[in-house]
Scaffold this motif. Structure first.
Motif, mmCIF file in Angstrom:
data_model
loop_
_atom_site.group_PDB
_atom_site.id
_atom_site.type_symbol
_atom_site.label_atom_id
_atom_site.label_comp_id
_atom_site.label_asym_id
_atom_site.label_seq_id
_atom_site.Cartn_x
_atom_site.Cartn_y
_atom_site.Cartn_z
ATOM 1 N N GLU A 162 46.896 44.135 38.755
ATOM 2 C CA GLU A 162 46.149 44.630 37.602
ATOM 3 C C GLU A 162 44.699 44.904 37.997
ATOM 4 O OE1 GLU A 162 47.598 42.286 33.728
ATOM 5 O OE2 GLU A 162 47.073 40.976 35.418
ATOM 6 N N SER A 163 44.154 45.990 37.464
ATOM 7 C CA SER A 163 42.764 46.354 37.745
ATOM 8 C C SER A 163 42.133 46.951 36.498
ATOM 9 C CB SER A 163 42.691 47.382 38.886
ATOM 10 O OG SER A 163 43.300 46.901 40.064
ATOM 11 N N VAL A 199 44.307 51.603 43.634
ATOM 12 C CA VAL A 199 43.350 52.422 42.884
ATOM 13 C C VAL A 199 42.401 53.128 43.846
ATOM 14 C CG1 VAL A 199 41.531 52.400 41.141
ATOM 15 C CG2 VAL A 199 43.510 50.872 40.898
ATOM 16 N N VAL A 234 39.293 49.874 35.524
ATOM 17 C CA VAL A 234 38.481 50.995 35.982
ATOM 18 C C VAL A 234 37.513 51.357 34.861
ATOM 19 C CG1 VAL A 234 38.453 53.375 36.807
ATOM 20 C CG2 VAL A 234 40.350 51.848 37.447
ATOM 21 N N ASN A 285 34.340 49.128 45.702
ATOM 22 C CA ASN A 285 34.685 49.279 44.285
ATOM 23 C C ASN A 285 34.021 50.411 43.532
ATOM 24 O OD1 ASN A 285 32.044 48.057 44.059
ATOM 25 N ND2 ASN A 285 32.624 47.298 42.045
ATOM 26 N N ASN A 324 47.426 47.163 41.906
ATOM 27 C CA ASN A 324 46.502 46.458 42.778
ATOM 28 C C ASN A 324 45.256 47.303 43.007
ATOM 29 O OD1 ASN A 324 45.551 45.912 45.831
ATOM 30 N ND2 ASN A 324 46.483 44.044 45.046
ATOM 31 N N TRP A 325 44.117 46.637 43.120
ATOM 32 C CA TRP A 325 42.844 47.368 43.263
ATOM 33 C C TRP A 325 42.835 48.292 44.473
ATOM 34 C CZ3 TRP A 325 39.422 46.851 47.404
ATOM 35 C CH2 TRP A 325 39.676 45.792 48.301
ATOM 36 N N LYS A 326 43.542 47.903 45.539
ATOM 37 C CA LYS A 326 43.562 48.748 46.744
ATOM 38 C C LYS A 326 44.304 50.056 46.485
ATOM 39 C CE LYS A 326 45.146 45.397 49.417
ATOM 40 N NZ LYS A 326 44.953 44.210 48.530
ATOM 41 N N VAL A 359 35.527 49.788 39.951
ATOM 42 C CA VAL A 359 36.847 49.147 39.938
ATOM 43 C C VAL A 359 36.665 47.653 40.150
ATOM 44 C CG1 VAL A 359 39.110 49.029 41.042
ATOM 45 C CG2 VAL A 359 37.916 51.218 40.898
ATOM 46 N N LEU A 360 37.302 46.851 39.298
ATOM 47 C CA LEU A 360 37.291 45.400 39.457
ATOM 48 C C LEU A 360 38.711 44.865 39.286
ATOM 49 C CD1 LEU A 360 34.033 44.477 37.521
ATOM 50 C CD2 LEU A 360 34.388 44.375 39.994
ATOM 51 N N PRO A 361 39.151 44.001 40.194
ATOM 52 C CA PRO A 361 40.508 43.465 40.108
ATOM 53 C C PRO A 361 40.637 42.423 38.996
ATOM 54 C CG PRO A 361 39.558 43.233 42.333
ATOM 55 C CD PRO A 361 38.441 43.534 41.396
#
Length: 425
Positions: A343-344, A212, A346, A321, A208-210, A336-338
């Motif tokens: 899934e993300s 990251v 980088v 991000n 999850n993007w969070k 960073v983009l979800p």
């Protein structure tokens, strides 16, 4: 038709239920603990993240020096929203939804390129670099209004060579213009318009993007995971880090005196709620110049007006991000983009002086080696974190208020932003 209508109602109901559940989880959360599992892995709550954060807040997308001339463009995917960044004839950087006003096809299909006009490959509708429709063929009826069918624009602002977009109907302020003005001031020594993209990497991470961002917001894990990075990096988060010992402060003040003598900005600046946007220049380890394996120079040409090779790393944070490291002979930006709830993507980009010649003034392996290793190590950590959170045995755990205060700040910002945007409907 009735079945489709019923399915849409079910999906709408599920999303509304998820919003209610999400609000409850965020309202009851303890700020010094990690989030409940659904906020890291539930598809409905991920959709809310996309709608309330990534479709409403300012996002970092790239640097102005990636598109130095008229017609230069790059594209970026923000969830299901393809976005086009292009420089027009007056030198302005514009952002458009990369979707044709005819039948919605993606217009620019390459990651980056150069065009005279923007031509949809499906039916050749043509737009200028300001998004105005120039040609729609002779097949449209006589009442067709070209002026009503220009490209849909997105909010776009630049500061210090950084490009930010907002996909919302309105763009939030939250001190953002002050942040951009300070970026202009702090990035002036680097002369970004006279830099070039040397190399970039894109890493897919099953997290999850969070997670990251949380991993980035602390160096509690660095000693056990990042030997290459710690050849040069001091683990203190900034000059106000409560853990920083006196010898670090002495080192910083000695370096700061040299920066002052050269007119290099360095004092900590933060903007927005719980330091959403932050700029601070930090020294690297004594005797090192930049973030290479041995701390030696990465490029023979320094950036801009910089003379002192021991410029440390100016760290720039932009939630939700991006984090960045600006050094004497190159800089690195991270985005960073979800993709989904777990899934993300980088993206890392390395920039050098525009006159630097690859293979003579720099080589990409030297530029990349430290952060390629660090990114891969962080990917492993993030994916393990996600797997553990997916377990029925997971429950939120406590953050260290000294070692992980940056994570606490990030989640405080995230929680307040989502709740604010949900209530604004």
């Amino acid at each position: 038709m009735n079945q489709q209508h019923d399915l849409l109602n079910v999906r709408h109901a599920s999303l509304e239920e998820a919003k209610t559940a999400m609000t409850h989880l965020l309202e009851k959360r303890a700020s010094n603990y990690s989030l409940d599992a659904p906020l890291y892995n539930d598809p409905h709550m991920f959709r809310i993240d996309m709608e309330e954060v990534f479709q409403k807040e300012w996002l970092f997308v790239g640097m102005t020096s990636e598109i130095p001339k008229k017609g230069d463009y790059f594209t970026v995917e923000i969830g299901q929203n393809p976005v086009l960044i292009v420089r027009d004839a007056e030198g302005k950087v514009n952002a458009f939804h990369n979707t044709c006003r005819h039948r919605g096809s993606v217009i620019c299909t390459e990651h980056r390129g150069k065009v005279a006009n923007l031509v949809c490959p499906y039916h050749q509708w043509t737009y200028d670099l300001k998004g105005n429709l120039l040609f729609a063929g002779t097949e449209m009826n006589k009442n067709f209004d070209m002026k009503q069918h220009g490209l849909k624009s997105a909010f776009c602002k630049t500061g210090g060579g950084f490009i930010f977009v907002c996909l919302g109907k309105t763009a939030p302020d939250d001190g953002f213009d002050d942040f951009l003005a300070t970026l202009d001031e702090y990035m002036e020594p680097y002369d970004v318009e006279n830099t070039k993209l040397a190399v970039e990497s894109t890493m897919y991470e099953r997290a999850n993007w969070k997670l990251v961002l949380e991993n980035n917001r602390e160096c509690y894990h660095c000693a056990g995971s990042h030997p290459e990075l710690l050849n040069t990096l001091l683990e203190w988060d900034d000059t106000e880090d409560p853990r920083a010992p006196q010898d670090f402060l002495d080192h910083y003040h000695a370096q700061a005196a040299q920066w002052d003598a050269e007119g290099i900005p360095h004092k900590h600046k933060s903007f927005g709620e719980v330091q959403r946007n932050r700029i601070v220049r930090m020294p690297l380890k004594k005797g090192t110049k930049v973030m290479t394996i041995d701390g030696s120079s990465a490029c023979s040409l320094p950036l801009g007006r910089i003379k002192n090779r021991e410029l440390g790393s100016m760290r720039i944070l932009h939630l939700p991000n991006s984090w960045n490291h600006m050094q004497s002979d190159h800089f690195i930006v991270f985005r960073v983009l979800p993709i989904s709830a777990q899934e993300s993507i980088v993206t890392s980009k390395w920039f050098v002086h525009k006159d630097a010649v690859e293979g003579i003034d720099y080589d990409t392996d030297t530029l990349r080696k430290v952060w390629d290793a660090t990114n891969e190590q962080d990917k492993v950590l993030g994916e393990r974190n996600q797997l553990g959170i997916n377990s029925i045995g997971y429950q939120p755990g406590p953050y260290s208020e000294t070692y992980e205060f940056g994570v606490i700040n990030f989640l405080d910002w995230y929680s307040s932003t989502v709740q604010k945007n949900l209530k604004a409907k």
